[in-house]
Structures are given as C-alpha cells and as structure tokens.
Scaffold this active site. Structure first.
Site: not given
Ligand code: CMP
Length: 131
Positions: A3, A51, A79, A96, A109
C-alpha cells in the site's frame, strides 16, 4: 498489494524479501497508482463501511505494488504472514507489525479467500502478465 504508506516509506524491498522468504512465488507484479474510482471499485465490498471514503482516498494517494502470489495454502499462509488488519493487534514478526502505521495505512493487503484472490488478480492483471 503493497500500500501507499509502505511504498512511501521505501519498504517495497523489505516486504518482498519477507514474502519470498515465506516461500511465495511471484506470478505477476505491477507498480502503479490507482485513481480514486479504481480504489473504490477494488474495495467495493466495503462501500457501506464508515471508513470507505478514507480508504479510497488513501489507496489512491500514492503508488502501490500489486502482485499475484502462489503457494500451497496461499491465502491462509499470506494472511498469517501479514498479521491482523490493526497493526496494534498483529503478531510480532508479521509484515503489518513491522511496517504498518495504522489500521488504515496498514502496509499491505491480502485476499481473504481463493474466490476473492481470483477476482482481485483479474482486477490488476491480464493473462499475458502472469508467469
Ligand atoms: P485491507 O486488508 O486492505 O482490507 C480493507 C481495508 O480497509 C483494510 O485493510 C484497512 O486498510 C481498511 N480498514 C479496515 N478497518 C478500518 C477502520 N476501522 N478504519 C480505517 N480503515 C480501515
């Protein structure tokens, strides 16, 4: 996907090294910047979430690296390698935990199922771009 926060912090190389070390093969790779509409389409399943606007803004705010990875049990193993969405809850040694800045800017992601991995692979890559 790697990202925008991780790209900006010059962490493409270290993240790919962790992915390689964990035994994944790279079948396709692309360095590009998504438009807000493309980020919105990629994350369409989250359209109703509070979000969503922040997420699509952030994901179109700088370049990303998209990749197709393969391995036995790839979705579950990847994961595990990346750790929890919220980096404060991610296990030590996960991508992460090491590189994410926040729950939104969480470095990488990963697809959550084989079905979504196919959909997301087709979003970024044609058959001519896969090896
Ligand atoms: P990802 O695994 O790419 O899938 C969805 C994305 O939404 C997640 O990672 C985060 O980058 C974002 N995300 C998930 N929960 C939140 C949250 N509570 N606030 C802001 N961004 C979020």
């Amino acid at each position: 996907m790697i990202k925008p926060d991780a790209v900006e912090a010059n962490n493409i190389g270290p993240i790919l090294a962790m992915i390689n070390k964990a035994g994944f093969k790279i079948e396709a790779m692309k360095y590009m910047r998504l438009t807000k509409a493309q980020a919105g389409a990629f994350y369409a399943v989250h359209k109703e979430r509070p979000f969503y606007g922040e997420l699509t803004e952030y994901m179109s705010g700088g370049p990303i690296v998209a990749a197709i990875l393969s391995k036995d049990n790839a979705v579950a193993d990847y994961r595990q390698l990346i750790g929890a969405t919220d980096p404060t809850k991610a296990e030590e040694g996960t991508i992460r935990k090491v590189f994410a800045k926040s729950i939104a800017a969480n470095a990488v992601h990963g697809s959550d199922s084989d079905e979504n991995a196919n959909i997301e692979s087709n979003f970024f890559f044609s058959h001519l771009e896969r090896f």
